[in-house]
Scaffold this motif. Structure first.
Motif, short mmCIF file in Angstrom:
data_model
loop_
_atom_site.label_atom_id
_atom_site.label_comp_id
_atom_site.label_asym_id
_atom_site.label_seq_id
_atom_site.Cartn_x
_atom_site.Cartn_y
_atom_site.Cartn_z
N GLU A 278 0.83 -1.21 0.00
CA GLU A 278 0.00 0.00 0.00
C GLU A 278 0.87 1.26 0.00
O GLU A 278 0.55 2.24 -0.66
N ARG A 279 1.97 1.24 0.73
CA ARG A 279 2.83 2.42 0.82
C ARG A 279 3.54 2.73 -0.50
O ARG A 279 4.00 3.83 -0.72
N ASP A 280 3.65 1.74 -1.40
CA ASP A 280 4.35 1.93 -2.67
C ASP A 280 3.43 2.26 -3.83
O ASP A 280 3.89 2.52 -4.94
N LYS A 281 2.12 2.25 -3.60
CA LYS A 281 1.18 2.54 -4.69
C LYS A 281 1.21 4.00 -5.04
O LYS A 281 1.33 4.87 -4.16
#
Length: 184
Positions: free
Chosen positions: A176-179
């Motif tokens: 989620e943090r890399d989307k």
């Protein structure tokens, strides 16, 4: 590296001929011109600047033209972003390109090219050889499939030896943090 550069500039003559013409130094003027200082090779390995007109000044445009001419003397051609490549009569515009100096092909450059044919509305991923020719195409109408094929082929070109296999790429999970998000 310094020895190679000196040889390229002509300051290190292989047969040691005193009096040979050399480019002794390359510098840049305050106006952005390139200055090639011309001289003669000495017996002790040094050089002496020619007294009458011992330099050549090149404007940035002239410098680029000289580089273009010198590059044309190479045995290979590098495909660049925005170039057009023709495959079986269709013209593809290069959208992305990645070159690797693969040891399995004798140290020559081998590239991976992502291109788009506007007429066919089709993406293609090609392998570029050292002569600027493309082959081994993967064709698709999906931009995502084209990007996946491009990334996979780049990784495959990193492992040109028969005894090494490339890792498998997966796009199955992105934390989620890399989307990527947009502000809109």
């Amino acid at each position: 590296m310094i020895k190679k550069l000196k040889r390229a500039l002509g300051m290190e003559v292989a047969d040691g001929r005193p009096g040979a013409d050399v480019i002794g130094r390359v510098s840049t003027s305050h106006s952005g011109n390139s200055i090639l200082e011309i001289g003669r090779f000495n017996e002790d390995g040094s050089w002496t600047k020619v007294q009458d007109g011992g330099h050549i000044a090149l404007t940035p445009e002239e410098r680029e033209k000289l580089i273009e001419v010198l590059e044309s003397h190479r045995r290979y051609k590098v495909i660049e972003l925005g170039d057009t490549v023709t495959v079986v009569g269709d013209e593809f515009e290069v959208l992305a390109v990645q070159y690797l100096n693969a040891t399995a092909d004798g140290g020559r450059l081998r590239g991976t090219v992502l291109a788009y044919c506007d007429r066919k509305r089709e993406y293609a991923v090609f392998t570029a050889n050292p002569y600027g020719e493309v082959n081994y195409g993967t064709y698709t109408h999906s931009s995502q499939d084209a990007l996946n094929a491009y990334a996979t082929r780049i990784v495959e070109h990193l492992y040109p030896h028969f005894n090494a296999s490339p890792p498998n790429l997966t796009f199955a999970h992105v934390a989620e943090r890399d989307k990527l998000t947009s502000d809109a």
